[in-house]
Design a protein around this motif. Structure first.
Motif, PDB file in Angstrom:
ATOM      1  N   ALA A  57      14.396 -23.921  41.502  1.00 37.62           N
ATOM      2  CA  ALA A  57      15.716 -24.162  42.177  1.00 37.62           C
ATOM      3  C   ALA A  57      15.887 -23.304  43.506  1.00 37.62           C
ATOM      4  O   ALA A  57      15.689 -22.250  43.441  1.00 37.62           O
ATOM      5  CB  ALA A  57      16.752 -23.631  41.144  1.00 37.62           C
ATOM      6  N   PRO A  58      16.276 -24.004  44.522  1.00 39.97           N
ATOM      7  CA  PRO A  58      16.980 -23.260  45.746  1.00 39.97           C
ATOM      8  C   PRO A  58      18.037 -22.446  45.438  1.00 39.97           C
ATOM      9  O   PRO A  58      18.382 -21.986  44.578  1.00 39.97           O
ATOM     10  CB  PRO A  58      16.868 -24.470  46.547  1.00 39.97           C
ATOM     11  N   ASP A  59      18.626 -21.982  46.712  1.00 38.17           N
ATOM     12  CA  ASP A  59      19.473 -21.227  46.896  1.00 38.17           C
ATOM     13  C   ASP A  59      21.005 -21.851  46.679  1.00 38.17           C
ATOM     14  O   ASP A  59      21.888 -21.106  46.516  1.00 38.17           O
ATOM     15  CB  ASP A  59      19.442 -20.384  48.234  1.00 38.17           C
ATOM     16  N   ALA A  60      20.893 -23.031  46.659  1.00 33.28           N
ATOM     17  CA  ALA A  60      22.281 -23.863  46.668  1.00 33.28           C
ATOM     18  C   ALA A  60      22.183 -24.961  45.686  1.00 33.28           C
ATOM     19  O   ALA A  60      21.038 -25.338  45.323  1.00 33.28           O
ATOM     20  CB  ALA A  60      22.717 -24.182  48.255  1.00 33.28           C
ATOM     21  N   ASP A  61      23.485 -25.690  45.351  1.00 34.40           N
ATOM     22  CA  ASP A  61      23.354 -26.939  44.617  1.00 34.40           C
ATOM     23  C   ASP A  61      22.563 -27.788  45.388  1.00 34.40           C
ATOM     24  O   ASP A  61      22.354 -28.114  46.493  1.00 34.40           O
ATOM     25  CB  ASP A  61      24.765 -27.164  44.378  1.00 34.40           C
ATOM     26  N   PHE A  62      22.016 -28.808  44.549  1.00 32.46           N
ATOM     27  CA  PHE A  62      21.229 -29.626  44.927  1.00 32.46           C
ATOM     28  C   PHE A  62      21.172 -31.104  44.250  1.00 32.46           C
ATOM     29  O   PHE A  62      21.464 -30.841  43.147  1.00 32.46           O
ATOM     30  CB  PHE A  62      19.798 -29.363  45.441  1.00 32.46           C
ATOM     31  N   THR A  63      20.823 -32.110  44.890  1.00 36.01           N
ATOM     32  CA  THR A  63      20.671 -33.568  44.249  1.00 36.01           C
ATOM     33  C   THR A  63      19.209 -33.944  44.426  1.00 36.01           C
ATOM     34  O   THR A  63      18.830 -34.023  45.646  1.00 36.01           O
ATOM     35  CB  THR A  63      21.269 -34.793  44.651  1.00 36.01           C
TER      36      THR A  63
END
Length: 264
Positions: free
Chosen positions: A175-181
């Motif tokens: 997972a990256p550092d921010a919310d994502f789609t």
């Protein structure tokens, strides 16, 4: 007297319809009607009716006439039909009929993507499942999956997918550092070369528990309201009156007390 039998050559013609065996809804399909006079005499007043209407005129012995018959494909499978009518020089009626079946294709895909878990910490592994199903009525070749987030989820040629069948791709990524789609795009090609695609999306929430949160600034202390000068004067204490006894009063009191009473 003997009877005399006189015979004359007659025309004889054949009709064929050719065209693609498959099409997509709304396609302009180029069918062709072919009339061939295989007889020894010309055919006159030749006319085509049905899905291909055309006045042709005369078709000589051994002659072939080709007529284009474009047809707009409907939503479902259909059949192109035509009838040729003519006459001989002796007014004999001649007819021939032909038809051609066309399969109307409806290529389609459905792509569904899931993530486990869908709420993670930064850098935590997210596992994905990408399901690709052939929801159309024709096989799709060269099925593939592209992905905008995880390289591992990108799959090249997954083969041919028959109608109603599905293929599942499993993969994982950090997972990256921010919310994502995350978006997966599946595609496939039908027998006529038409490429269809479908997308599946899933949103993942990323938490940051190690991030220090600054406390809110302190609230300002309330200040007493400012009052008018008149109100301030009215609140000052009123001085208590002080009674001062004079020295003469005290001396008089002592004198009276000192007078001796007369003896009886």
């Amino acid at each position: 007297m003997r009877g005399l039998v006189v015979s004359s050559p007659l025309p004889e013609f054949q009709l064929t319809l050719t065209g693609p065996a498959a099409a997509h809804p709304g396609d302009q399909v180029p069918h062709t009607a072919r009339i061939t006079n295989v007889g020894a005499a010309p055919a006159v007043n030749v006319r085509l009716t049905g899905d291909c209407v055309r006045d042709i005129g005369t078709v000589g012995a051994g002659q072939t006439v080709t007529v284009p018959c474009p047809v707009k494909a409907p939503e479902d499978d259909y059949r192109v039909s035509a009838t040729a009518a003519a006459a001989s020089l002796a007014a004999d009626e001649l007819t021939a009929a032909a038809s051609s079946a066309v399969d109307v294709l409806h290529p389609a895909l459905v792509t569904i993507r899931t993530a486990t878990p869908d709420t993670v910490l930064t850098g935590q592994t997210v596992r994905y499942e990408i399901s690709v199903r052939n929801s159309g009525d024709t096989p799709l070749a060269g099925v593939s999956v592209d992905d905008d987030q995880v390289v591992e989820c990108r799959k090249g040629d997954l083969g041919t997918l028959a109608p109603g069948r599905q293929v599942v791709v499993t993969c994982a990524g950090a997972a990256p550092d921010a919310d994502f789609t995350a978006t997966a795009t599946a595609g496939g090609t039908d027998a006529l070369g038409k490429r269809v695609t479908a997308q599946g999306r899933v949103t993942v929430s990323v938490l940051h528990p190690r991030q220090a949160v600054a406390p809110p600034p302190p609230l300002p202390r309330p200040q007493p309201p400012v009052q008018p000068a008149a109100a301030v004067r009215s609140q000052l204490p009123v001085p208590t009156p002080i009674i001062v006894l004079g020295v003469a009063t005290i001396a008089m009191s002592l004198t009276i007390s000192a007078v001796a009473r007369p003896k009886r």
